[in-house]
Structures are given as C-alpha cells and as structure tokens.
Design an enzyme around this catalytic site. Sequence first.
Site, mmCIF file in Angstrom:
data_model
loop_
_atom_site.group_PDB
_atom_site.id
_atom_site.type_symbol
_atom_site.label_atom_id
_atom_site.label_comp_id
_atom_site.label_asym_id
_atom_site.label_seq_id
_atom_site.Cartn_x
_atom_site.Cartn_y
_atom_site.Cartn_z
ATOM 1 N N LYS A 27 -2.328 -3.867 -7.600
ATOM 2 C CA LYS A 27 -2.817 -2.630 -7.000
ATOM 3 C C LYS A 27 -4.344 -2.605 -7.125
ATOM 4 O O LYS A 27 -4.891 -2.698 -8.225
ATOM 5 C CB LYS A 27 -2.217 -1.409 -7.687
ATOM 6 C CG LYS A 27 -2.702 -0.086 -7.084
ATOM 7 C CD LYS A 27 -2.122 1.106 -7.828
ATOM 8 C CE LYS A 27 -2.676 2.417 -7.265
ATOM 9 N NZ LYS A 27 -2.206 3.591 -8.007
ATOM 10 N N ASP A 86 4.041 11.896 -9.709
ATOM 11 C CA ASP A 86 4.581 11.791 -8.353
ATOM 12 C C ASP A 86 5.807 10.892 -8.296
ATOM 13 O O ASP A 86 5.865 9.904 -7.550
ATOM 14 C CB ASP A 86 3.499 11.275 -7.392
ATOM 15 C CG ASP A 86 3.805 11.679 -5.949
ATOM 16 O OD1 ASP A 86 4.717 12.481 -5.741
ATOM 17 O OD2 ASP A 86 3.125 11.170 -5.033
ATOM 18 N N VAL A 91 -3.220 0.453 -1.867
ATOM 19 C CA VAL A 91 -2.886 -0.868 -1.349
ATOM 20 C C VAL A 91 -2.395 -1.746 -2.493
ATOM 21 O O VAL A 91 -3.051 -1.853 -3.535
ATOM 22 C CB VAL A 91 -4.104 -1.527 -0.672
ATOM 23 C CG1 VAL A 91 -3.734 -2.907 -0.139
ATOM 24 C CG2 VAL A 91 -4.617 -0.654 0.461
#
Length: 492
Positions: free
Chosen positions: A88, A182, A72
């Site tokens: 964050k 990622d 989130v």
Amino acid sequence: MGARCSKLGFCFWSSNIDSNIPRSSDLDKGGETEQGKWPAFREYGLDELKIATSGFSVDNIVSEHGEKAPNVVYKGQLENGSHWIAVKRFHKSAWPDARQFLDEARMVGQLRSDRLANLLGCCYEGDDRLLVAEFMPNETLSKHLFHWDTQPLKWAMRLRVALYLAQALDYCTSKGRALYHDLNAYRVLFDQEGNPRLSCFGLMKNSRDGKSYSTNLAFTPPEYLRTGRITPESVVFSFGTLLLDLLSGKHIPPTHALDLIRGKNYLVLMDSCLEGHFSNDEGTQVVRLATRCLQYEARERPNVKSLVTNLTSLQKEADVASHVLMGMSQETSAQEQTPRLSPLGEACSRVDLTAIHEILETTGYKDDEGVANELSFQMWTGQIQDTLNSRKRGDTAFRAKDLTTAIDCYTEFIEGGTVVSPSVLARRSLCYLMSNKPQEALADAMQAQAVYSEWPTAFYLQAAALFSLGMDSDARETLGDGAALEARRKRH
C-alpha cells in the site's frame, strides 16, 4: 530432483511440485498465532519494493485488496521469491512524521495470526510511505458476496467468514489493538486456501485526515457521527453491518434492515440464493446477533468475545475445507502450488528491457558468490587489476545505458579470463538484447548457465532472448525452469 537436457542442448534441474497438499477447515485454530510461520516485521528499501512491484506497474494494482479508492495497493514478489506481498503506497502528507508512521507500523507488525493478512513491514523514504502485507490471492468478500461469477457464497461459508472475522477482532483486542477503522466487505480477504482473513491495513489510522469511516453515513456508527471518535463498540457496530451483508448478499443500510426485523419481516432480508440452505432457527440467531451489534446505544452491544462464542455454536460443515466451500477446484489448487516467477522472471516474460536493466543494476554482483574463483598470488598481482578496471568501466557504461561501450568493456573483461563472472555475462546479454542482437544475448545467457548451472537469472535471460527470436514455446519452458530453480532455492 534430477537433471535433464533441453532442446537447446543445455542441462537444467527440474522439480516435482506436490499439488496434493492436505488442507483443513482450520476451524479448530481459533485464530491463535504461529510466530514461526511468518518473517519478523522489518523495514524495506524503496528500491526493493520497486523491483518487487515491477516499478509500481499499473498491471500490478489490486484496487480491492482490502482498500477502496483513492488508496492504491500493488501486488509484488520479493526478489528471493519468499513471499507474495501487497504494498500500500501513499504520500507522506498522510503521515508527515516518519517516526510516528514507523512506530504505528511496528505495533501493528507485531501481530501474527492466521485470521489476519499480516503486516510484514513498511518503508519510508523521501515523500513515500508504504505498508507491506501478505498478499491474499482470492479476492475480497465484496467480490464473492456482491459480484460473484460462478456461484453465490454458501451459507456454511458465510457463517465461517463471520466466525473468522470475530476471531480476528478478538485476537487484536487481546493484543491491545481493539480499534479497527472502516470495517467493511473490502477488508475481508481470502487466502490461497480459501480462508477469510482480516486486512491489517484497517489497524493503521491515517494521522492526517483522522477519518475512520467512509463518507456513507448510513453505515457509520451513531456515536462516531456525534463525537468523531472510534471506540471498540463502534467496531462491533460495523461487524453488525457485515452480518447484514452476509445474510442478504446486499449492502443494506442498518436502519432499513432494523425496520424489517422489528416488523418480523426478517426473511425478506435473506439472500434468495440461500433459500432451502438454512433453518429458520439458524437465520433467527444470526439476525438477533446482528440486531444486538447495531443497537443505537454503544453499551448495549456485545463484545467481540461474545461474538466468537455465539458464532462458534452456529458453524456448519466444520469438517469441509474452505477451498471446497468456496468452489475452488483441485485443478486451481494445484496451480496455486506451481512455482511463481520472480520480478526478474516476470520482466523477462514480458521482455521488459527497462525493468530487467533496473533489476540487474540493483542486484549487482551478489550472485557471483556462488561461483568459485581461485587465483594465485601471481595472477592477482599481475592481471587482476586491469581485469577489474575493465569491468568497472563496463559497469559505468551499463548504468548509463551506453551499450556499445559496455559490450566492449565486458568483452575485454571476459576475454581476460582472470575472473569468471556470470553477472558480467548476464549484463552483456542484456546489452545485446537492448541492441537488438537476441542471438548473441542467448549465447551469453547460456554461457552464464554453463558457469553457474543453478542460477535462475541465466534461465530468465535465455527466455527473454528466445521470446525475441520468436521461439515462444521454448521461452515459456525455460521460464518454468528458472521458476523451479528459485523454488528449490527457497526450500533449501
């Protein structure tokens, strides 16, 4: 900058915001750092970030700000109006060791580049671990590439995204941060100028789960599947998947794309929206570069510096600013320069009395430093203690939301006349608002402005009272006046 008077009979300062700020394509910068442009990395308090994000309001969640669920990220603005931020937030179970979390954040926070959405700071209190980064207002590459509304991403802009991303990785590598976790289209963000930036969050590795990639195995570097470890070559593999995204406008599994390329059907890969906007030679070069990045053997992939060299030679329309290539109108650009509301201004615009109370309680009396209070020794010894005791009792009641007592004590303080305090007027104004007495609240906010003519808080509270009175047009104008004062404060 000049003074003028409102319809309500009080004066305020207005400022002209220059919307004709020159913009450049920024292609010549190559991602170099400009340390003076950004504040130094620092530790934030949890209360400070609560205020900045309106109590981590669901209205401030920006789920695609370089992150995918369940992470989130909240949009916020620091109280002094200096920066819009992305916060964050995650539980300490992700980083049980607070010292390790701080050390990792500090290392990433030393990086400063126009090619990154830079990490400005962090917070660790109790069970909370938070990262604070620059807020990027113009969405993610995923949004502009896969879910566009008005126009597809132009070929020249896709090439620029690839170059800027390669420059970001090259800069990080040069600073000893070659590992990026990622890498995907959600991690590429667009700033106010329309320039692509790489999210700094991917430079932080979650210590508990150890996962560097999403669960979609089709896009995961083969060596990571074998060893569970990320390497610089793994990052280049992910860069190759992003090149495929840019070519196709779709998220195509690398194995499928490579089969098409081997069959010399690479034109099938190309986004149909790009037809006629690139030459076969340009398309071939980008496809070849993607193919090299996606080699099964890590040692056969190019390094990031080679990516920068190859992509620099492919740049198109280098003299055109990014916001133009992105199709952002000048009207939109002008709006970006309009003064933004602080968290208090936002709370007053919503007449969110709980949020206003929390902000005023946290702010305390620091803004009273802008008001001179000249007291003789006789006044100090004879009257000041009783006056300050009244304020102290009022503050205790204010904190407990005992509104009647707070109003009585603050009234005693104000009528004592020994010390002038715009903050006491602001607090009594809010007490009146919370007691459903907007007319009295407006009077106190106006009196606070009379005491301290350049205090944004006075304007914001006036706006909240005006909204409560149904005078929405005047309220919006007054909010703008408060925002203009805050912008003036920031400039000076």
